[in-house]
Write an enzyme that holds these catalytic residues in place. Structure first.
Site, PDB file in Angstrom:
ATOM      1  N   GLU A   1      39.682  38.282  34.941  1.00 50.87           N
ATOM      2  CA  GLU A   1      39.159  37.082  34.271  1.00 50.87           C
ATOM      3  C   GLU A   1      37.644  37.151  34.122  1.00 50.87           C
ATOM      4  O   GLU A   1      37.088  36.774  33.094  1.00 50.87           O
ATOM      5  CB  GLU A   1      39.500  35.816  35.080  1.00 50.87           C
ATOM      6  CG  GLU A   1      40.976  35.552  35.263  1.00 50.87           C
ATOM      7  CD  GLU A   1      41.485  36.097  36.594  1.00 50.87           C
ATOM      8  OE1 GLU A   1      41.176  37.261  36.931  1.00 50.87           O
ATOM      9  OE2 GLU A   1      42.201  35.354  37.295  1.00 50.87           O
TER      10      GLU A   1
ATOM     11  N   CYS B   1      42.336  33.106  40.987  1.00 52.94           N
ATOM     12  CA  CYS B   1      41.909  32.810  42.355  1.00 52.94           C
ATOM     13  C   CYS B   1      40.807  31.742  42.288  1.00 52.94           C
ATOM     14  O   CYS B   1      40.412  31.310  41.204  1.00 52.94           O
ATOM     15  CB  CYS B   1      41.382  34.072  43.028  1.00 52.94           C
ATOM     16  SG  CYS B   1      39.788  34.620  42.382  1.00 52.94           S
TER      17      CYS B   1
HETATM   18 ZN   LIG Z   1      39.995  36.073  40.558  1.00 50.45          ZN
END
Ligand SMILES: [Zn+2]
Length: 167
Positions: free
Chosen positions: A60, A99
């Site tokens: 990401e 995350c």
């Molecule tokens: Zn991450």
């Protein structure tokens, strides 16, 4: 959670191709793309933590950095100077639930929409462990579409870990 649109599944195919590029490396196969307001790919990335020795090189982050740089170039061409870092009206598509770091980056980039594949029950910050993308105390809320092509995204990870455990 709203039901995903057909183009979400299509975009997930792009993130999956990014993830598969990691299969030849020591990195966990996770891929991401940032889709611009016009539906084109602004940024793409895969997890490169091992390759770069960089704990922040998640798929990401790589895709968001590339998309921001590309938007900045476009805006410079148009003569605009402000808010070049905002990924307004973009969609982040990633094979695994983001995350805490990546969800934080989504909020900071003001990305309004996140589509992800597999859930991460151990570290997910889009509903599993935390819900940073829809944290009411933050000033930016994100539309979240989870479980898009979940099986394929999850299989890629399960195969990777099975192989590496066996090695
Ligand atoms: Zn991450």
């Amino acid at each position: 959670m709203t039901s995903p649109e057909p183009r979400h599944a299509e975009w997930m195919g792009l993130a999956l191709s990014e993830a598969r590029q990691a299969l030849a490396t020591a990195d966990v196969p996770i891929g991401a793309v940032v889709i611009g307001p016009d539906g084109t790919v602004l940024g793409a990335g895969r997890n490169e933590r091992e390759a770069l020795g960089d704990p922040t090189a998640h798929a990401e982050m790589v895709a968001i950095r590339e998309a921001a740089a590309r938007l900045r170039e476009r805006r410079a061409d148009e003569g605009a100077r402000d808010d070049g870092w905002r990924l307004a009206d973009c969609t982040l598509v990633v094979t695994l639930e983001p995350c805490a770091m990546c969800a934080g980056a989504v909020v900071l980039a003001r990305i309004p929409r996140v589509v992800f594949g597999a859930w991460d029950e151990k570290a997910g910050a889009a509903g599993s462990v935390f819900d940073i993308l829809r944290e009411r105390r933050l000033n930016h809320w994100v539309e979240v579409y989870g479980g898009v092509r979940e099986q394929e995204c999850g299989d890629l990870l399960r195969d990777f870990f099975a192989k590496h455990r066996g090695a």
